[in-house]
Design a protein around this motif. Structure first.
Motif, PDB file in Angstrom:
ATOM      1  N   GLU A 111       0.834  -1.202   0.000  1.00  0.00           N
ATOM      2  CA  GLU A 111       0.000   0.000   0.000  1.00  0.00           C
ATOM      3  C   GLU A 111       0.872   1.258   0.000  1.00  0.00           C
ATOM      4  OE1 GLU A 111      -3.187  -0.035  -0.290  1.00  0.00           O
ATOM      5  OE2 GLU A 111      -3.485  -2.203  -0.077  1.00  0.00           O
ATOM      6  N   PRO A 112       0.317   2.401  -0.405  1.00  0.00           N
ATOM      7  CA  PRO A 112       1.071   3.660  -0.368  1.00  0.00           C
ATOM      8  C   PRO A 112       1.593   3.938   1.041  1.00  0.00           C
ATOM      9  CG  PRO A 112      -0.931   3.933  -1.639  1.00  0.00           C
ATOM     10  CD  PRO A 112      -1.024   2.581  -1.009  1.00  0.00           C
ATOM     11  N   GLY A 113       2.835   4.340   1.133  1.00  0.00           N
ATOM     12  CA  GLY A 113       3.445   4.619   2.425  1.00  0.00           C
ATOM     13  C   GLY A 113       4.079   3.406   3.080  1.00  0.00           C
ATOM     14  N   GLU A 114       3.861   2.225   2.518  1.00  0.00           N
ATOM     15  CA  GLU A 114       4.448   1.007   3.067  1.00  0.00           C
ATOM     16  C   GLU A 114       5.725   0.656   2.306  1.00  0.00           C
ATOM     17  OE1 GLU A 114       0.515  -1.431   4.663  1.00  0.00           O
ATOM     18  OE2 GLU A 114       1.394  -1.932   2.705  1.00  0.00           O
ATOM     19  N   ARG A 115       6.607  -0.046   3.004  1.00  0.00           N
ATOM     20  CA  ARG A 115       7.842  -0.530   2.389  1.00  0.00           C
ATOM     21  C   ARG A 115       7.961  -2.020   2.678  1.00  0.00           C
ATOM     22  NH1 ARG A 115      11.574   3.335   0.942  1.00  0.00           N
ATOM     23  NH2 ARG A 115      13.350   2.009   1.383  1.00  0.00           N
ATOM     24  N   TYR A 116       8.891  -2.650   2.002  1.00  0.00           N
ATOM     25  CA  TYR A 116       9.119  -4.074   2.270  1.00  0.00           C
ATOM     26  C   TYR A 116      10.616  -4.320   2.431  1.00  0.00           C
ATOM     27  CZ  TYR A 116      10.836  -4.968  -2.492  1.00  0.00           C
ATOM     28  OH  TYR A 116      11.566  -4.962  -3.652  1.00  0.00           O
ATOM     29  N   LEU A 117      10.923  -5.370   3.153  1.00  0.00           N
ATOM     30  CA  LEU A 117      12.306  -5.770   3.376  1.00  0.00           C
ATOM     31  C   LEU A 117      12.611  -6.937   2.452  1.00  0.00           C
ATOM     32  CD1 LEU A 117      14.990  -5.823   4.986  1.00  0.00           C
ATOM     33  CD2 LEU A 117      13.843  -7.327   6.633  1.00  0.00           C
ATOM     34  N   ASP A 155      17.160  -3.857  18.786  1.00  0.00           N
ATOM     35  CA  ASP A 155      16.425  -2.605  18.971  1.00  0.00           C
ATOM     36  C   ASP A 155      16.467  -1.746  17.710  1.00  0.00           C
ATOM     37  OD1 ASP A 155      15.747  -3.258  21.558  1.00  0.00           O
ATOM     38  OD2 ASP A 155      17.510  -2.293  22.434  1.00  0.00           O
ATOM     39  N   GLU A 156      17.616  -1.705  17.060  1.00  0.00           N
ATOM     40  CA  GLU A 156      17.749  -0.921  15.838  1.00  0.00           C
ATOM     41  C   GLU A 156      16.898  -1.508  14.709  1.00  0.00           C
ATOM     42  OE1 GLU A 156      22.182   0.978  15.820  1.00  0.00           O
ATOM     43  OE2 GLU A 156      22.051  -1.206  15.817  1.00  0.00           O
ATOM     44  N   VAL A 157      16.830  -2.825  14.643  1.00  0.00           N
ATOM     45  CA  VAL A 157      16.005  -3.479  13.615  1.00  0.00           C
ATOM     46  C   VAL A 157      14.533  -3.165  13.857  1.00  0.00           C
ATOM     47  CG1 VAL A 157      15.273  -5.690  12.654  1.00  0.00           C
ATOM     48  CG2 VAL A 157      17.680  -5.308  13.199  1.00  0.00           C
ATOM     49  N   ILE A 158      14.095  -3.264  15.106  1.00  0.00           N
ATOM     50  CA  ILE A 158      12.703  -2.963  15.439  1.00  0.00           C
ATOM     51  C   ILE A 158      12.380  -1.507  15.103  1.00  0.00           C
ATOM     52  CG2 ILE A 158      11.083  -2.687  17.360  1.00  0.00           C
ATOM     53  CD1 ILE A 158      12.380  -5.134  18.653  1.00  0.00           C
ATOM     54  N   THR A 159      13.277  -0.609  15.461  1.00  0.00           N
ATOM     55  CA  THR A 159      13.073   0.802  15.150  1.00  0.00           C
ATOM     56  C   THR A 159      12.967   1.024  13.643  1.00  0.00           C
ATOM     57  OG1 THR A 159      14.261   1.496  17.145  1.00  0.00           O
ATOM     58  CG2 THR A 159      14.048   3.107  15.366  1.00  0.00           C
ATOM     59  N   ALA A 160      13.827   0.340  12.884  1.00  0.00           N
ATOM     60  CA  ALA A 160      13.806   0.480  11.429  1.00  0.00           C
ATOM     61  C   ALA A 160      12.511  -0.077  10.845  1.00  0.00           C
ATOM     62  CB  ALA A 160      15.010  -0.235  10.820  1.00  0.00           C
ATOM     63  N   PHE A 161      12.044  -1.208  11.346  1.00  0.00           N
ATOM     64  CA  PHE A 161      10.776  -1.791  10.886  1.00  0.00           C
ATOM     65  C   PHE A 161       9.634  -0.798  11.083  1.00  0.00           C
ATOM     66  CE2 PHE A 161      12.445  -5.862   9.957  1.00  0.00           C
ATOM     67  CZ  PHE A 161      11.427  -6.655   9.452  1.00  0.00           C
ATOM     68  N   GLU A 162       9.599  -0.184  12.264  1.00  0.00           N
ATOM     69  CA  GLU A 162       8.511   0.749  12.567  1.00  0.00           C
ATOM     70  C   GLU A 162       8.644   2.036  11.754  1.00  0.00           C
ATOM     71  OE1 GLU A 162       7.445  -0.447  17.175  1.00  0.00           O
ATOM     72  OE2 GLU A 162       9.077   0.991  16.804  1.00  0.00           O
ATOM     73  N   ARG A 163       9.862   2.544  11.676  1.00  0.00           N
ATOM     74  CA  ARG A 163      10.065   3.792  10.949  1.00  0.00           C
ATOM     75  C   ARG A 163       9.744   3.649   9.462  1.00  0.00           C
ATOM     76  NH1 ARG A 163      15.212   4.200  11.651  1.00  0.00           N
ATOM     77  NH2 ARG A 163      15.770   3.403   9.597  1.00  0.00           N
ATOM     78  N   GLU A 164      10.130   2.529   8.867  1.00  0.00           N
ATOM     79  CA  GLU A 164       9.912   2.314   7.438  1.00  0.00           C
ATOM     80  C   GLU A 164       8.528   1.749   7.127  1.00  0.00           C
ATOM     81  OE1 GLU A 164      12.069   3.265   5.260  1.00  0.00           O
ATOM     82  OE2 GLU A 164      13.686   3.757   6.659  1.00  0.00           O
ATOM     83  N   ASN A 165       7.740   1.451   8.184  1.00  0.00           N
ATOM     84  CA  ASN A 165       6.418   0.848   7.979  1.00  0.00           C
ATOM     85  C   ASN A 165       6.542  -0.395   7.099  1.00  0.00           C
ATOM     86  OD1 ASN A 165       3.662   0.490   8.206  1.00  0.00           O
ATOM     87  ND2 ASN A 165       3.144   1.974   6.614  1.00  0.00           N
ATOM     88  N   THR A 166       7.358  -1.326   7.554  1.00  0.00           N
ATOM     89  CA  THR A 166       7.675  -2.526   6.791  1.00  0.00           C
ATOM     90  C   THR A 166       6.503  -3.493   6.837  1.00  0.00           C
ATOM     91  OG1 THR A 166      10.003  -2.235   7.392  1.00  0.00           O
ATOM     92  CG2 THR A 166       9.353  -4.373   6.498  1.00  0.00           C
ATOM     93  N   ALA A 167       5.787  -3.594   5.712  1.00  0.00           N
ATOM     94  CA  ALA A 167       4.572  -4.408   5.669  1.00  0.00           C
ATOM     95  C   ALA A 167       4.838  -5.830   5.202  1.00  0.00           C
ATOM     96  CB  ALA A 167       3.538  -3.755   4.746  1.00  0.00           C
ATOM     97  N   LEU A 168       5.854  -6.018   4.383  1.00  0.00           N
ATOM     98  CA  LEU A 168       6.135  -7.334   3.811  1.00  0.00           C
ATOM     99  C   LEU A 168       7.629  -7.630   3.897  1.00  0.00           C
ATOM    100  CD1 LEU A 168       3.948  -7.057   0.568  1.00  0.00           C
ATOM    101  CD2 LEU A 168       3.335  -8.258   2.674  1.00  0.00           C
ATOM    102  N   VAL A 169       7.943  -8.908   3.976  1.00  0.00           N
ATOM    103  CA  VAL A 169       9.337  -9.341   4.010  1.00  0.00           C
ATOM    104  C   VAL A 169       9.503 -10.501   3.035  1.00  0.00           C
ATOM    105  CG1 VAL A 169      11.213 -10.276   5.413  1.00  0.00           C
ATOM    106  CG2 VAL A 169       9.579  -8.670   6.431  1.00  0.00           C
ATOM    107  N   THR A 170      10.415 -10.372   2.089  1.00  0.00           N
ATOM    108  CA  THR A 170      10.712 -11.475   1.168  1.00  0.00           C
ATOM    109  C   THR A 170      11.947 -12.207   1.675  1.00  0.00           C
ATOM    110  OG1 THR A 170      12.049 -10.032  -0.248  1.00  0.00           O
ATOM    111  CG2 THR A 170       9.714 -10.258  -0.793  1.00  0.00           C
TER     112      THR A 170
END
Length: 237
Positions: A111-117, A155-170
């Motif tokens: 979705e718009p505003g979402e990112r994926y890892l 902690d840095e990974v969790i912060t990055a997930f939240e900041r980037e709004n990580t919706a999907l992970v491949t």
């Protein structure tokens, strides 16, 4: 000596793909043309030898034509719209694959505003580019790219997930290896923990239901992975 050294390096230290022989092909072609010319001149007065040489060249030409023809039968149908992209990528041998199905899923559901890892590698052309945190390189982790031994904390990974709004992970699930004694295809299970980000949630992957899956990768819900990492943080002493 040069060709022998390069061939040994190509066979044992590269992935045995023909394209990696291209650096020596111009020199090899020149020597081959010179040798063929001399052989043709030497057989000028020996008809059986001339016919044998011509036959050998004809066999090589047919072999090369078959090689081109086989790839034409693979590439032309999708190029001409006679075969769908999904069917082509499902049937064509492409080593680890182009991750077409999973990348298409990400494209459709992000979705718009979402990112994926994206932990799959090499990063696929078919996956969204600008919305990806490829192989765990979130914005702000450039120092870890230069100094990978330092790593990145949970902690840095969790912060990055939240900041980037990580919706999907491949995530990679398998890889195809032909670099072996017999050059036979071997399917090897991938290890998501080999990524300096994936190691924080690799142990929960087997318990999650993938949103999409193909032969070599799977797509997971980033929010589920984030919830797992937060629970993992709470369990720390």
């Amino acid at each position: 000596m040069f060709f022998g050294t390069f061939y040994v390096m190509w066979y044992y230290f590269m992935s045995q793909q023909v394209r990696f022989l291209l650096p020596v092909m111009p020199i090899f072609a020149a020597f081959a043309a010179l040798g063929l010319g001399r052989a043709w001149a030497m057989t000028a007065d020996i008809r059986p030898a001339r016919l044998l040489l011509a036959g050998a060249v004809l066999v090589l030409a047919i072999n090369q034509g078959l090689f081109v023809g086989i790839y034409a039968t693979l590439r032309l149908p999708p190029a001409l719209g006679l075969k769908s992209a999904a069917a082509y990528h499902r049937d064509a041998p492409t080593m680890q694959g182009a991750f077409y199905e999973n990348c298409t899923y990400v494209t459709r559901h992000l979705e718009p505003g979402e990112r994926y890892l994206g932990l799959i590698w090499p990063h696929s052309y078919y996956c969204p580019q600008s919305t990806a945190a490829v192989n765990g390189w979130f914005a702000g982790t450039e120092r870890e790219r230069l100094y990978p031994l330092k790593g990145i904390s949970l902690d840095e990974v969790i912060t990055a997930f939240e900041r980037e709004n990580t919706a999907l992970v491949t995530v990679p699930t398998n890889s195809e290896n032909r670099h072996n004694e017999f050059s036979r295809t071997e399917i090897i299970a991938a290890d998501p923990s080999s990524s300096f980000v994936g190691r924080y949630f690799a142990d929960t992957i087997p318990g999650l239901v993938p949103l999409a899956r193909d032969r070599f990768s799977a797509v997971y819900d980033g929010h589920e992975i984030l919830a797992y990492m937060k629970a993992k943080r709470l369990e720390r002493p």
